[in-house]
Write an enzyme that holds these catalytic residues in place. Structure first.
Site, PDB file in Angstrom:
ATOM      1  CE1 TYR A   1      43.223  40.079  39.536  1.00 22.30           C
ATOM      2  CE2 TYR A   1      44.307  39.737  41.652  1.00 22.30           C
ATOM      3  CZ  TYR A   1      43.365  40.388  40.881  1.00 22.30           C
ATOM      4  OH  TYR A   1      42.570  41.350  41.452  1.00 22.30           O
TER       5      TYR A   1
ATOM      6  CB  SER B   1      44.179  43.380  44.130  1.00 30.43           C
ATOM      7  OG  SER B   1      44.156  42.238  44.959  1.00 30.43           O
TER       8      SER B   1
ATOM      9  CB  THR C   1      33.287  39.187  42.008  1.00 25.07           C
ATOM     10  OG1 THR C   1      34.448  38.375  41.752  1.00 25.07           O
ATOM     11  CG2 THR C   1      33.666  40.393  42.859  1.00 25.07           C
TER      12      THR C   1
END
Length: 311
Positions: A157, A144, A194
């Site tokens: 994250y 990412s 998503t």
């Protein structure tokens, strides 16, 4: 996607029940590949298996928690026993918590790290143990832009994705030193539409959203397949926003700190209040017996780009 000219391969996709993993599995099926589908849920796995088979591939759904090393090893054994030797392994599975750092409990932080970082380590180890004797194979890590540039509200994250970057570089150099026939590469992703924003654990007042610009999961999946087919390159970037974020952070990280401090909190929330009954997948899959198959797409189809830069 057109069918791949090479013979069908056995390929494992983790996080295959939704989002990028689901879209990638479907495209692999269209190429006639044999796809091992790994995820925790049941409804999403079953849906993904049907899509792979309808597209022309062969599917094996395996319910597994990627944070459990022993379970991942057993899943890899099952894939090879059913579909044949694993030619490629694609790590996608992750989870997250949307909240300020001080509002994330220690066990929640640990859980995000175990799935989003150690889940990749577990998957990579399982793949290497089977590829090493044959001295061939490909491992694709789905990274990412947030592994290169942290943003507010996603410290767990971002920390896990930053760890993935260091792990990827270390492993890649070890394989190069050994003159191994196994390739490992990483694909840096932008904001993607998503289902995670419908099931992420969140303590935000409003519904969470990806930071625009938003891309459809099929754009991300095309980036994964490009990396799979040309794995000698150490990294690929999907989306101009990914390229811009990484480059801006390299040359003007301090300015980006101030910009994200001003805009990063609001840009990750819609104007709609968060539903307190929203399912959460941190500890249990959201597509359980009382849930639903969320599919590949999230709630932002009207704002997501169907095409994007893949470098």
């Amino acid at each position: 996607m057109s069918k791949h000219p090479a013979p069908p391969r056995t390929i494992v996709v983790t996080g295959a029940s939704g989002g990028i993993g689901r879209a990638t599995a479907r495209m692999l099926g269209a190429r006639g590949d044999r796809v091992g589908l790994l995820a925790r849920g049941t409804l999403g796995l079953e849906g993904a298996a049907r899509e792979v088979q309808r597209a022309g591939g062969r599917a094996l759904p395996v319910s597994v928690d990627m944070a459990d090393h022993d379970a991942v090893e057993k899943a890899a054994d099952e894939v090879e026993a059913t579909l044949g030797p694993i030619d490629a392994w694609i790590n996608v599975a992750f989870t997250s918590v949307f909240a300020r750092f001080e509002d994330i409990e220690p066990e929640e932080y640990r859980r995000v790290t175990e799935v989003t970082y150690l889940g990749y380590v577990n998957g990579t180890r399982a793949a290497l143990r089977r590829m090493r004797p044959r001295d061939r194979g490909v491992i694709v890590q789905v990274g990412s832009a947030l592994g290169q540039r942290g943003i507010p509200l996603q410290s767990a994250y971002c920390g896990a994705k930053h760890a993935l970057e260091g792990f990827h570089e270390s492993l890649r150099t070890e394989l190069m030193h050994d003159r191994s026939g196994i390739d490992v590469t990483i694909v840096e992703m932008p904001a993607v539409n998503t289902p995670q924003f419908d099931w992420v654990t969140s303590r935000l007042p409003n519904h969470a959203q990806p930071v625009p610009p938003i891309y459809q999961p099929e754009v991300a999946a095309r980036g994964v397949l490009k990396a799979l087919d040309h794995p000698q390159r150490r990294a690929r970037w999907v989306g101009l926003s990914t390229a811009g974020t990484i480059m801006a952070n390299r040359v003007a990280g301090g300015l980006l700190d101030r910009y994200l401090a001003r805009t990063g909190v609001a840009s990750q929330q819609t104007d709609e209040p968060r539903d307190p009954e929203q399912p959460e997948n941190l500890w249990h899959p959201a597509d359980g017996p009382d849930g639903r198959d969320f599919g590949a797409h999230g709630a932002f189809d009207d704002r997501a780009h169907a095409h994007g830069f893949i470098g």
